[in-house]
Design an enzyme around this catalytic site. Structure first.
Site, PDB file in Angstrom:
ATOM      1  N   ARG A  37      56.517  49.943  38.998  1.00 42.02           N
ATOM      2  CA  ARG A  37      55.616  48.784  39.116  1.00 42.02           C
ATOM      3  C   ARG A  37      56.137  47.774  40.123  1.00 42.02           C
ATOM      4  O   ARG A  37      56.056  46.567  39.894  1.00 42.02           O
ATOM      5  CB  ARG A  37      55.439  48.083  37.756  1.00 42.02           C
ATOM      6  CG  ARG A  37      54.805  48.904  36.704  1.00 42.02           C
ATOM      7  CD  ARG A  37      53.360  48.485  36.474  1.00 42.02           C
ATOM      8  NE  ARG A  37      52.753  49.397  35.518  1.00 42.02           N
ATOM      9  CZ  ARG A  37      52.647  49.134  34.223  1.00 42.02           C
ATOM     10  NH1 ARG A  37      53.032  47.990  33.744  1.00 42.02           N
ATOM     11  NH2 ARG A  37      52.117  50.025  33.436  1.00 42.02           N
TER      12      ARG A  37
ATOM     13  N   ARG B 276      51.911  42.483  39.041  1.00 39.77           N
ATOM     14  CA  ARG B 276      51.553  41.076  38.779  1.00 39.77           C
ATOM     15  C   ARG B 276      52.666  40.051  38.935  1.00 39.77           C
ATOM     16  O   ARG B 276      52.421  38.871  38.837  1.00 39.77           O
ATOM     17  CB  ARG B 276      50.944  40.971  37.376  1.00 39.77           C
ATOM     18  CG  ARG B 276      49.546  41.545  37.335  1.00 39.77           C
ATOM     19  CD  ARG B 276      49.038  41.601  35.938  1.00 39.77           C
ATOM     20  NE  ARG B 276      49.876  42.496  35.142  1.00 39.77           N
ATOM     21  CZ  ARG B 276      49.758  42.661  33.837  1.00 39.77           C
ATOM     22  NH1 ARG B 276      48.859  42.002  33.177  1.00 39.77           N
ATOM     23  NH2 ARG B 276      50.542  43.502  33.211  1.00 39.77           N
TER      24      ARG B 276
ATOM     25  N   ARG C   9      44.205  40.631  43.485  1.00 41.28           N
ATOM     26  CA  ARG C   9      43.651  40.916  42.157  1.00 41.28           C
ATOM     27  C   ARG C   9      42.594  39.890  41.746  1.00 41.28           C
ATOM     28  O   ARG C   9      41.659  40.218  41.011  1.00 41.28           O
ATOM     29  CB  ARG C   9      44.838  40.930  41.190  1.00 41.28           C
ATOM     30  CG  ARG C   9      44.577  41.389  39.811  1.00 41.28           C
ATOM     31  CD  ARG C   9      44.256  42.830  39.682  1.00 41.28           C
ATOM     32  NE  ARG C   9      44.173  43.106  38.264  1.00 41.28           N
ATOM     33  CZ  ARG C   9      43.089  42.898  37.536  1.00 41.28           C
ATOM     34  NH1 ARG C   9      41.989  42.490  38.106  1.00 41.28           N
ATOM     35  NH2 ARG C   9      43.104  43.135  36.238  1.00 41.28           N
TER      36      ARG C   9
ATOM     37  N   ASP D 218      46.902  54.366  38.828  1.00 38.81           N
ATOM     38  CA  ASP D 218      47.256  54.281  37.410  1.00 38.81           C
ATOM     39  C   ASP D 218      47.212  55.667  36.797  1.00 38.81           C
ATOM     40  O   ASP D 218      46.454  56.530  37.276  1.00 38.81           O
ATOM     41  CB  ASP D 218      46.284  53.354  36.666  1.00 38.81           C
ATOM     42  CG  ASP D 218      46.910  52.880  35.369  1.00 38.81           C
ATOM     43  OD1 ASP D 218      47.662  51.887  35.399  1.00 38.81           O
ATOM     44  OD2 ASP D 218      46.692  53.527  34.329  1.00 38.81           O
TER      45      ASP D 218
ATOM     46  N   TYR E 188      46.677  58.157  24.928  1.00 39.40           N
ATOM     47  CA  TYR E 188      45.754  57.106  25.376  1.00 39.40           C
ATOM     48  C   TYR E 188      44.301  57.480  25.072  1.00 39.40           C
ATOM     49  O   TYR E 188      43.504  56.645  24.651  1.00 39.40           O
ATOM     50  CB  TYR E 188      45.902  56.845  26.883  1.00 39.40           C
ATOM     51  CG  TYR E 188      46.899  55.751  27.192  1.00 39.40           C
ATOM     52  CD1 TYR E 188      46.611  54.422  26.896  1.00 39.40           C
ATOM     53  CD2 TYR E 188      48.125  56.037  27.771  1.00 39.40           C
ATOM     54  CE1 TYR E 188      47.525  53.412  27.168  1.00 39.40           C
ATOM     55  CE2 TYR E 188      49.049  55.041  28.048  1.00 39.40           C
ATOM     56  CZ  TYR E 188      48.736  53.731  27.736  1.00 39.40           C
ATOM     57  OH  TYR E 188      49.641  52.738  27.996  1.00 39.40           O
TER      58      TYR E 188
HETATM   59  C1  LIG Z   1      51.642  53.721  30.664  1.00 38.45           C
HETATM   60  C2  LIG Z   1      51.270  53.539  32.115  1.00 38.45           C
HETATM   61  C3  LIG Z   1      50.055  52.977  32.610  1.00 38.45           C
HETATM   62  N1  LIG Z   1      50.110  53.002  33.968  1.00 38.45           N
HETATM   63  C4  LIG Z   1      51.303  53.538  34.394  1.00 38.45           C
HETATM   64  C5  LIG Z   1      52.018  53.922  33.237  1.00 38.45           C
HETATM   65  C6  LIG Z   1      53.337  54.649  33.241  1.00 38.45           C
HETATM   66  C7  LIG Z   1      54.465  53.709  33.455  1.00 38.45           C
HETATM   67  C8  LIG Z   1      54.777  52.861  32.253  1.00 38.45           C
HETATM   68  O1  LIG Z   1      55.179  53.396  31.228  1.00 38.45           O
HETATM   69  O2  LIG Z   1      54.620  51.647  32.398  1.00 38.45           O
HETATM   70  C9  LIG Z   1      51.771  53.791  35.747  1.00 38.45           C
HETATM   71  C10 LIG Z   1      51.491  52.802  36.789  1.00 38.45           C
HETATM   72  N2  LIG Z   1      50.629  51.733  36.775  1.00 38.45           N
HETATM   73  C11 LIG Z   1      50.665  51.088  37.965  1.00 38.45           C
HETATM   74  C12 LIG Z   1      51.510  51.810  38.824  1.00 38.45           C
HETATM   75  C13 LIG Z   1      51.568  51.459  40.299  1.00 38.45           C
HETATM   76  C14 LIG Z   1      52.643  51.843  41.131  1.00 38.45           C
HETATM   77  C15 LIG Z   1      53.900  51.019  40.943  1.00 38.45           C
HETATM   78  O3  LIG Z   1      54.054  49.986  41.646  1.00 38.45           O
HETATM   79  O4  LIG Z   1      54.786  51.451  40.173  1.00 38.45           O
HETATM   80  C16 LIG Z   1      52.079  52.843  38.090  1.00 38.45           C
HETATM   81  C17 LIG Z   1      53.118  53.877  38.492  1.00 38.45           C
HETATM   82  C18 LIG Z   1      49.920  49.890  38.320  1.00 38.45           C
HETATM   83  C19 LIG Z   1      49.485  48.978  37.256  1.00 38.45           C
HETATM   84  N3  LIG Z   1      48.900  49.319  36.076  1.00 38.45           N
HETATM   85  C20 LIG Z   1      48.557  48.196  35.391  1.00 38.45           C
HETATM   86  C21 LIG Z   1      48.905  47.052  36.152  1.00 38.45           C
HETATM   87  C22 LIG Z   1      48.604  45.607  35.795  1.00 38.45           C
HETATM   88  C23 LIG Z   1      47.120  45.460  35.745  1.00 38.45           C
HETATM   89  C24 LIG Z   1      46.536  44.234  36.383  1.00 38.45           C
HETATM   90  O5  LIG Z   1      46.698  43.992  37.589  1.00 38.45           O
HETATM   91  O6  LIG Z   1      45.825  43.543  35.649  1.00 38.45           O
HETATM   92  C25 LIG Z   1      49.487  47.538  37.333  1.00 38.45           C
HETATM   93  C26 LIG Z   1      49.955  46.737  38.494  1.00 38.45           C
HETATM   94  C27 LIG Z   1      47.849  48.169  34.103  1.00 38.45           C
HETATM   95  C28 LIG Z   1      48.286  49.115  33.074  1.00 38.45           C
HETATM   96  N4  LIG Z   1      48.233  50.481  33.179  1.00 38.45           N
HETATM   97  C29 LIG Z   1      48.754  51.022  32.022  1.00 38.45           C
HETATM   98  C30 LIG Z   1      49.123  49.966  31.153  1.00 38.45           C
HETATM   99  C31 LIG Z   1      49.748  50.132  29.789  1.00 38.45           C
HETATM  100  C32 LIG Z   1      48.791  48.770  31.793  1.00 38.45           C
HETATM  101  C33 LIG Z   1      48.924  47.393  31.271  1.00 38.45           C
HETATM  102  C34 LIG Z   1      50.314  46.943  31.574  1.00 38.45           C
HETATM  103  C35 LIG Z   1      50.520  45.487  31.366  1.00 38.45           C
HETATM  104  O7  LIG Z   1      49.589  44.755  31.014  1.00 38.45           O
HETATM  105  O8  LIG Z   1      51.672  45.102  31.670  1.00 38.45           O
HETATM  106  C36 LIG Z   1      48.908  52.471  31.809  1.00 38.45           C
END
Ligand SMILES: Cc1c2[nH]c(c1CCC(=O)O)Cc1[nH]c(c(CCC(=O)O)c1C)Cc1[nH]c(c(CCC(=O)O)c1C)Cc1[nH]c(c(C)c1CCC(=O)O)C2
Length: 371
Positions: A33, A37, A46, A84, A162
């Site tokens: 990540r 954010r 965003r 994602d 999920y």
């Molecule tokens: C479980 C999982 C997800 N997504 C992902 C996982 C596996 C990694 C982990 O265990 O964290 C993987 C992921 N999600 C995102 C990336 C982008 C690449 C990176 O920079 O790493 C990657 C590699 C962007 C994202 N994916 C998400 C965001 C934030 C969303 C936003 O901008 O509102 C980003 C930048 C949203 C997301 N997507 C997911 C969740 C649980 C959430 C909410 C997280 C939170 O609220 O902190 C599912």
């Protein structure tokens, strides 16, 4: 199938050399990540765009992917395509929304066996997810060889969870109830998801991804026996099918597995075809080396909360982490993703500490021998 393209040549291949166990002048680093954010420039994009719209618009996904590479110029040794893990359930026919302050939400999750009928019979992965391929190809060009680019996928068990939970969950009770109650149907859904994952990984590689990470974020929620039954066979299948196809097509892309919390299974995870095993922060580096027997390169595993600590504490912890893993077969990272409250400056301190300390470590082979 697309033909192989000519991309700008790579100026920084540290991470690819670390994967092969070659000597490196300093330890490579990237963070999960790294686009997200905690970055004001991401929040700006965003503000005007829905999360999945950014994923689906190659120019926006590329722009956001490059934000940390530009901001931390010369300090990050890999980029990861902005996307994602939940784009796979979407491609399989399920609606997924990103709810402000809550995270992912499936309005119509899979609840009963009958619901499996709502999934598409066959998924044209290359058509459904072509936007990811376009984002990867564009990003490879715009990166101009500054560092290699990761593609990624969610692992079958994590995506299964999920799809059934309909979003995040503290207990995963619904998903686990399926595993205990409907093992046959569970395996069917895991296999269907695996087939999509394999196609999606290969499509990302053909589009230009130079490394692939598989995220089994909920691997540690299973008992070791259930992990061996419901996750490992599919992770194994993914690695072997992807590698067989790569051999056929003359491609060579390393595979990374991040099974968060699956400590009991590190031995297995290091012997099912992945080149790198990524670790969360709750495992001791030396124990991980013992469990994985130097069969793989290790990646990780600083506590993301370390980035809330004062700079001198970050530097001290980084030194200890690097010394514990040793300079070889190692990629520095956090044990999980960046969090919205993190400051970009704290990440900079972390990245600089890795660069500075690892440059002074020398190319000692394996930490036991360096003592
Ligand atoms: C479980 C999982 C997800 N997504 C992902 C996982 C596996 C990694 C982990 O265990 O964290 C993987 C992921 N999600 C995102 C990336 C982008 C690449 C990176 O920079 O790493 C990657 C590699 C962007 C994202 N994916 C998400 C965001 C934030 C969303 C936003 O901008 O509102 C980003 C930048 C949203 C997301 N997507 C997911 C969740 C649980 C959430 C909410 C997280 C939170 O609220 O902190 C599912």
């Amino acid at each position: 199938m697309k033909t192989k393209r000519d991309f700008p040549s790579l100026k920084n291949d540290l991470i690819l050399r670390a994967v092969k166990g070659e000597e490196v002048e300093r330890i490579p680093v990237w963070v999960m990540r790294q686009a997200g954010r905690y970055l004001p420039e991401y929040l700006e994009v965003r503000k005007q765009n829905d999360f999945f719209k950014i994923c689906r618009t190659p120019e926006l996904a590329c722009k956001v992917t490059l934000q940390p590479i530009d901001r931390f110029a010369g300090l990050l040794d890999a980029s990861i395509i902005f996307c994602d893990i939940l784009v796979i359930p979407q491609a399989m026919g399920l609606e997924v929304q990103m709810v402000e302050g809550k995270g992912p939400h499936f309005p119509h999750p899979i609840r009963v066996v009958e619901d499996l009928k709502r999934l598409k019979d066959t998924v044209d992965v290359d058509k459904e997810l072509s936007y990811v391929y376009e984002a990867i190809t564009l990003t490879r060009i715009k990166l101009d060889g500054r560092c290699p680019l990761f593609g990624f996928v969610g692992a079958p068990w994590t995506l299964f969870a999920y799809m059934i939970e309909g979003g995040g969950s503290k207990t995963l009770s619904k998903a686990k109830t399926w595993l205990y109650t409907y093992p046959k149907e569970s395996h069917r859904l895991l296999q269907k998801t695996t087939d999509v994952i394999v196609d999606f990984i290969l499509g990302q590689i053909r589009a230009g991804a130079q490394m692939i990470q598989v995220f089994d974020s909920w691997g540690g929620e299973l008992t070791p026996k259930m992990f061996r039954t419901f996750s490992v066979p599919y992770l194994t299948q993914i690695a072997s099918r992807v590698k067989a196809a790569m051999v056929e097509e003359g491609l060579q892309v390393p595979l990374f597995i991040f099974a968060k919390g699956a400590h009991a299974s590190l031995d297995i995870l290091s012997s099912i075809g992945y080149d790198v095993v990524s670790l969360d922060c709750t495992i001791d580096p030396k124990q991980a080396r013992i469990d994985t027997k130097w069969r793989v390169t290790l990646q990780g595993n600083a506590d993301p909360n370390l980035l809330y600590a004062p700079a001198d504490v970050i530097k001290k912890e980084v030194r200890e982490m690097l010394n514990a893993f040793g300079a070889n077969n190692y990629i520095a990272n956090l044990g999980h993703g960046m969090m919205p409250g993190h400051s970009p400056d704290a990440l900079k301190v972390f990245l600089e500490a890795i660069r500075d300390h690892s440059s002074s470590m020398g190319n000692k082979r394996k930490f036991e021998e360096s003592k």
